[in-house]
Design an enzyme around this catalytic site. Sequence first.
Site, PDB file in Angstrom:
ATOM      1  N   ASP A   1     -13.772   6.646   6.937  1.00 31.73           N
ATOM      2  CA  ASP A   1     -15.032   7.387   6.813  1.00 31.73           C
ATOM      3  C   ASP A   1     -15.358   8.197   8.071  1.00 31.73           C
ATOM      4  O   ASP A   1     -16.530   8.366   8.425  1.00 31.73           O
ATOM      5  CB  ASP A   1     -16.193   6.433   6.507  1.00 31.73           C
ATOM      6  CG  ASP A   1     -15.997   5.673   5.209  1.00 31.73           C
ATOM      7  OD1 ASP A   1     -15.376   6.232   4.287  1.00 31.73           O
ATOM      8  OD2 ASP A   1     -16.462   4.524   5.112  1.00 31.73           O
TER       9      ASP A   1
ATOM     10  N   SER B   1     -22.657  11.477   1.840  1.00 28.53           N
ATOM     11  CA  SER B   1     -21.873  12.482   2.556  1.00 28.53           C
ATOM     12  C   SER B   1     -20.570  12.746   1.820  1.00 28.53           C
ATOM     13  O   SER B   1     -19.912  11.810   1.360  1.00 28.53           O
ATOM     14  CB  SER B   1     -21.531  11.994   3.974  1.00 28.53           C
ATOM     15  OG  SER B   1     -22.674  11.591   4.682  1.00 28.53           O
TER      16      SER B   1
ATOM     17  N   ASN C   1     -13.787  12.746  -0.114  1.00 37.42           N
ATOM     18  CA  ASN C   1     -14.408  11.493  -0.512  1.00 37.42           C
ATOM     19  C   ASN C   1     -15.925  11.643  -0.482  1.00 37.42           C
ATOM     20  O   ASN C   1     -16.457  12.448   0.280  1.00 37.42           O
ATOM     21  CB  ASN C   1     -13.994  10.360   0.434  1.00 37.42           C
ATOM     22  CG  ASN C   1     -14.528   9.008  -0.007  1.00 37.42           C
ATOM     23  OD1 ASN C   1     -14.456   8.660  -1.178  1.00 37.42           O
ATOM     24  ND2 ASN C   1     -15.067   8.244   0.925  1.00 37.42           N
TER      25      ASN C   1
ATOM     26  N   HIS D   1     -19.255   9.350   0.229  1.00 41.78           N
ATOM     27  CA  HIS D   1     -19.613   8.068   0.855  1.00 41.78           C
ATOM     28  C   HIS D   1     -21.125   7.892   0.818  1.00 41.78           C
ATOM     29  O   HIS D   1     -21.867   8.832   1.112  1.00 41.78           O
ATOM     30  CB  HIS D   1     -19.120   8.037   2.301  1.00 41.78           C
ATOM     31  CG  HIS D   1     -19.409   6.746   2.996  1.00 41.78           C
ATOM     32  ND1 HIS D   1     -18.707   5.594   2.743  1.00 41.78           N
ATOM     33  CD2 HIS D   1     -20.348   6.409   3.924  1.00 41.78           C
ATOM     34  CE1 HIS D   1     -19.177   4.617   3.487  1.00 41.78           C
ATOM     35  NE2 HIS D   1     -20.188   5.091   4.209  1.00 41.78           N
TER      36      HIS D   1
ATOM     37  N   MET E   1     -11.619   2.312  -4.704  1.00 36.36           N
ATOM     38  CA  MET E   1     -11.864   1.196  -3.798  1.00 36.36           C
ATOM     39  C   MET E   1     -10.564   0.639  -3.216  1.00 36.36           C
ATOM     40  O   MET E   1     -10.274  -0.550  -3.288  1.00 36.36           O
ATOM     41  CB  MET E   1     -12.643   0.098  -4.526  1.00 36.36           C
ATOM     42  CG  MET E   1     -13.958   0.571  -5.107  1.00 36.36           C
ATOM     43  SD  MET E   1     -15.065   1.311  -3.867  1.00 36.36           S
ATOM     44  CE  MET E   1     -15.463  -0.129  -2.897  1.00 36.36           C
TER      45      MET E   1
ATOM     46  N   ARG F   1       0.837  -1.202   0.000  1.00 35.94           N
ATOM     47  CA  ARG F   1       0.000   0.000   0.000  1.00 35.94           C
ATOM     48  C   ARG F   1       0.873   1.254   0.000  1.00 35.94           C
ATOM     49  O   ARG F   1       0.614   2.212  -0.723  1.00 35.94           O
ATOM     50  CB  ARG F   1      -0.916  -0.021   1.227  1.00 35.94           C
ATOM     51  CG  ARG F   1      -2.084   0.967   1.144  1.00 35.94           C
ATOM     52  CD  ARG F   1      -3.013   0.797   2.340  1.00 35.94           C
ATOM     53  NE  ARG F   1      -3.441  -0.577   2.528  1.00 35.94           N
ATOM     54  CZ  ARG F   1      -4.404  -1.159   1.827  1.00 35.94           C
ATOM     55  NH1 ARG F   1      -5.021  -0.486   0.874  1.00 35.94           N
ATOM     56  NH2 ARG F   1      -4.741  -2.401   2.066  1.00 35.94           N
TER      57      ARG F   1
END
Length: 204
Positions: free
Chosen positions: A148, A139, A110, A112, A93, A68
């Site tokens: 999130d 949101s 982002n 969501h 994703m 990552r």
Amino acid sequence: MADRVRVAVLISGRGSNMVALAEHKRRDPTRTYDIALIASNVPEARGLVVAKRLGLKSWAKSHVGLSREGFDAELDVVLHEHKIELVALAGYMRLLSPGFVDTWSGRLLNIHPSLLPAHRGLDTHRRALMAGDEFAGCSVHLVTADLDAGPVLAQEKVRILPRDDAESLAARVLEAEHRLYPVALEEYCRLIAGASLPRLPDRS
């Protein structure tokens, strides 16, 4: 920072929210942002084809086989090469590494598909139905190290109908996303244009 903020949109799939952001800009070229790059961790993502049709620059590389941190380091270099000032996740994703989130703190948005803080993570529509919620929705929030959990900038409610299943609810929430994200991005870029956010490290 220039009057118009240079935005990169990160996608992994069809890129429908990317299209909504691009169309919002196309309808009024004086918007406070320019989409300077579409980036993806899925080279075969449908959204990259759409980006090309829209005349948007794109970059893609598979994350398979990379850590990552390693992948995000390569992405960070590309973002700096394109002089990106703000990153908008649109169906991206893949969790971002803590170092990347820290570097881009205050510059990562982002969208969501829930009314945060309710239903963080995946499978939001089924969970909203199972919970007996009166409203679902979407949101726009700043991305932080916690999933999130960043500050919410804007929301739009979608009433859950008696006949709804997860699929029908998801379709109506997606329509709300397409309305909300461009306006929220526009407003946030207006706030930070000319503002003294910490300078990004120079990668040149």
